[in-house]
Design an enzyme around this catalytic site. Structure first.
Site, mmCIF file in Angstrom:
data_model
loop_
_atom_site.group_PDB
_atom_site.id
_atom_site.type_symbol
_atom_site.label_atom_id
_atom_site.label_comp_id
_atom_site.label_asym_id
_atom_site.label_seq_id
_atom_site.Cartn_x
_atom_site.Cartn_y
_atom_site.Cartn_z
ATOM 1 N N HIS A 188 -0.746 -2.418 -7.240
ATOM 2 C CA HIS A 188 -1.541 -2.069 -6.057
ATOM 3 C C HIS A 188 -3.027 -2.156 -6.370
ATOM 4 O O HIS A 188 -3.572 -1.291 -7.057
ATOM 5 C CB HIS A 188 -1.134 -0.659 -5.600
ATOM 6 C CG HIS A 188 -1.816 -0.218 -4.357
ATOM 7 N ND1 HIS A 188 -2.068 1.102 -4.075
ATOM 8 C CD2 HIS A 188 -2.309 -0.928 -3.307
ATOM 9 C CE1 HIS A 188 -2.686 1.176 -2.908
ATOM 10 N NE2 HIS A 188 -2.844 -0.037 -2.435
ATOM 11 N N GLU A 207 -3.023 0.423 -9.369
ATOM 12 C CA GLU A 207 -1.942 1.413 -9.446
ATOM 13 C C GLU A 207 -0.663 0.623 -9.747
ATOM 14 O O GLU A 207 -0.310 -0.285 -8.990
ATOM 15 C CB GLU A 207 -1.832 2.083 -8.058
ATOM 16 C CG GLU A 207 -1.612 3.554 -8.049
ATOM 17 C CD GLU A 207 -1.628 4.128 -6.606
ATOM 18 O OE1 GLU A 207 -1.812 3.400 -5.612
ATOM 19 O OE2 GLU A 207 -1.456 5.346 -6.500
ATOM 20 N N SER A 240 0.824 -1.210 0.000
ATOM 21 C CA SER A 240 0.000 0.000 0.000
ATOM 22 C C SER A 240 0.853 1.253 0.000
ATOM 23 O O SER A 240 0.349 2.331 -0.295
ATOM 24 C CB SER A 240 -0.860 0.047 1.264
ATOM 25 O OG SER A 240 -1.612 -1.110 1.395
ATOM 26 N N ASN A 286 -3.038 6.287 -1.736
ATOM 27 C CA ASN A 286 -2.929 6.246 -0.268
ATOM 28 C C ASN A 286 -2.284 7.485 0.326
ATOM 29 O O ASN A 286 -2.514 7.799 1.493
ATOM 30 C CB ASN A 286 -2.192 4.984 0.179
ATOM 31 C CG ASN A 286 -3.139 3.798 0.154
ATOM 32 O OD1 ASN A 286 -4.336 3.966 0.349
ATOM 33 N ND2 ASN A 286 -2.614 2.624 -0.110
HETATM 34 P P1 NAD Z 1 -4.220 -9.676 5.716
HETATM 35 O O1 NAD Z 1 -3.670 -9.560 7.094
HETATM 36 O O2 NAD Z 1 -5.696 -9.792 5.520
HETATM 37 O O3 NAD Z 1 -3.556 -10.964 4.996
HETATM 38 C C1 NAD Z 1 -2.180 -11.219 4.981
HETATM 39 C C2 NAD Z 1 -1.978 -12.732 4.774
HETATM 40 O O4 NAD Z 1 -0.591 -12.967 4.529
HETATM 41 C C3 NAD Z 1 -2.377 -13.571 5.992
HETATM 42 O O5 NAD Z 1 -3.254 -14.611 5.573
HETATM 43 C C4 NAD Z 1 -1.036 -14.154 6.492
HETATM 44 O O6 NAD Z 1 -1.165 -15.483 7.008
HETATM 45 C C5 NAD Z 1 -0.222 -14.155 5.206
HETATM 46 N N1 NAD Z 1 1.237 -14.110 5.411
HETATM 47 C C6 NAD Z 1 1.925 -13.335 6.282
HETATM 48 N N2 NAD Z 1 3.263 -13.552 6.118
HETATM 49 C C7 NAD Z 1 3.388 -14.475 5.131
HETATM 50 C C8 NAD Z 1 4.502 -15.093 4.501
HETATM 51 N N3 NAD Z 1 5.762 -14.817 4.866
HETATM 52 N N4 NAD Z 1 4.266 -15.990 3.509
HETATM 53 C C9 NAD Z 1 2.993 -16.296 3.127
HETATM 54 N N5 NAD Z 1 1.893 -15.733 3.689
HETATM 55 C C10 NAD Z 1 2.094 -14.835 4.669
HETATM 56 O O7 NAD Z 1 -3.610 -8.440 4.896
HETATM 57 P P2 NAD Z 1 -4.249 -7.664 3.634
HETATM 58 O O8 NAD Z 1 -5.184 -6.636 4.112
HETATM 59 O O9 NAD Z 1 -4.688 -8.678 2.614
HETATM 60 O O10 NAD Z 1 -2.958 -6.869 3.115
HETATM 61 C C11 NAD Z 1 -1.947 -7.532 2.380
HETATM 62 C C12 NAD Z 1 -1.114 -6.492 1.648
HETATM 63 O O11 NAD Z 1 -1.962 -5.767 0.748
HETATM 64 C C13 NAD Z 1 -0.452 -5.450 2.549
HETATM 65 O O12 NAD Z 1 0.795 -5.107 1.989
HETATM 66 C C14 NAD Z 1 -1.422 -4.288 2.478
HETATM 67 O O13 NAD Z 1 -0.785 -3.064 2.753
HETATM 68 C C15 NAD Z 1 -1.862 -4.376 1.031
HETATM 69 N N6 NAD Z 1 -3.158 -3.755 0.703
HETATM 70 C C16 NAD Z 1 -4.212 -3.870 1.567
HETATM 71 C C17 NAD Z 1 -5.433 -3.290 1.231
HETATM 72 C C18 NAD Z 1 -6.652 -3.426 2.131
HETATM 73 O O14 NAD Z 1 -7.640 -2.720 1.900
HETATM 74 N N7 NAD Z 1 -6.633 -4.328 3.117
HETATM 75 C C19 NAD Z 1 -5.586 -2.599 0.026
HETATM 76 C C20 NAD Z 1 -4.480 -2.527 -0.848
HETATM 77 C C21 NAD Z 1 -3.277 -3.110 -0.488
#
Ligand code: NAD
Length: 290
Positions: free
Chosen positions: A145, A157, A124, A195
């Site tokens: 993104h 993005e 993000s 963001n």
């Molecule tokens: P989340 O916490 O819902 O999911 C993360 C997942 O990654 C979990 O299931 C965890 O078990 C897994 N994980 C952690 N470390 C790991 C590893 N080393 N190997 C394999 N799996 C692993 O998080 P999210 O909200 O899906 O966010 C994920 C990424 O996307 C982040 O970088 C976040 O900034 C980005 N993002 C989030 C959003 C949002 O709205 N939530 C939007 C855009 C981007």
């Protein structure tokens, strides 16, 4: 790396959380073969359930056939082993928003994937240039993104690290079109475009709650009625995940070294209390898990 695979067919997704399962579903729905990897079996099982209910909703709405839903799900293979990603043309990483964890995964993939495979990060806010430096072939690293909920939101993005090669940028832009999304390119900078604008607004809304200026409901309602936003900033923070919002603010604050991005103390407390929004059932509103 000389050049990237020009046509990306085999997709890997690391992380089966909020974003990972949406990315996997979107790619599979567009006909791509997907391997989704997570450390946790429980996260993979939850991700499959989320995809099933999202696809079932589309069937009910008449935008997808039952056979289409079954075929989409069948295109997603899950694994807890990162080596399951060895034959992928592109791996899209959607794990925790921590630079050291993401950098470690990129370095690990270097030893597992082909030299021409592309590594995209769904970060993000983290600098793609810093992430690319974790790879022995930094030209293959790029930001892709997506927005939440992935099956619905149109924008991807695309963030070019200083090191990203032209063929990698072209291949990822083509892939974005092929999965039915709209790519827009940004140069690499903390928070990129969306963001950098959005997270400070959510953060400031949380400061307004902390100062007792109005209730969360009223603050959200004011931004809907007065600024024509489809959703208020606090409801959006709950949807994104307040831990993710905090991580973005910390990246902006530390990256630009500018006090205008200081994370709200109440945001920090919400995260410390485990009130992360929809995913934990409580944030600035309460949610009943379905
Ligand atoms: P989340 O916490 O819902 O999911 C993360 C997942 O990654 C979990 O299931 C965890 O078990 C897994 N994980 C952690 N470390 C790991 C590893 N080393 N190997 C394999 N799996 C692993 O998080 P999210 O909200 O899906 O966010 C994920 C990424 O996307 C982040 O970088 C976040 O900034 C980005 N993002 C989030 C959003 C949002 O709205 N939530 C939007 C855009 C981007």
């Amino acid at each position: 790396m000389e050049s990237a695979v020009t046509e990306l067919r085999k997709i890997g997704v690391i992380g089966a959380g909020t974003m990972g399962n949406g990315i996997a579903q979107t790619c599979a729905a567009a006909g791509f073969d997907v391997v989704m990897q997570d450390l946790s079996d429980a996260a993979l099982a939850r991700a499959r359930k989320t995809m099933e209910s999202s696809l079932a909703r589309q069937v009910r709405k008449g935008t997808l056939t039952e056979a289409g839903a079954v075929e989409t799900l069948a295109r997603v293979v899950t694994s807890t082993e990162v080596t399951a990603l060895a034959d992928r043309d592109i791996v899209i990483e959607a794990i925790v928003e921590k630079i050291e964890v993401k950098a470690a995964i990129i370095a690990k993939l270097d030893g597992i994937c082909r030299e021409d495979a592309i590594f995209a990060s769904n970060t993000s806010s983290i600098s793609l240039t810093e992430l690319a430096a974790a790879s022995a072939h930094p030209g293959r690293v790029i930001g892709m993104h997506f927005f939440n909920p992935v099956p619905v939101m149109q924008l991807v993005e695309i963030i070019r690290a200083l090191q990203t090669t032209d063929p990698v940028a072209v291949a990822v832009t083509d892939l974005t079109h092929a999965i039915g999304k709209t790519p827009r390119v940004s140069k690499d900078s903390y928070g990129f475009i969306v963001n950098r604008l959005l997270a400070p607004q959510i953060n400031e809304a949380i400061n307004c709650v902390a100062e007792g200026l109005a209730t969360p409901e009223d603050i959200d309602s004011m931004m809907k009625l007065g600024a024509n936003h489809p959703m208020g900033p606090l409801a959006l923070g709950d949807l994104i995940g307040l831990d993710v919002v905090l991580n973005i603010m910390e990246t902006l604050y530390n990256g630009f070294d500018d006090p205008k991005y200081r994370p709200s103390p109440l945001l920090k407390q919400m995260v410390a209390a485990g009130y992360l929004g929809r995913k934990t059932g409580k944030g600035f509103a309460e949610y009943h898990q379905t």
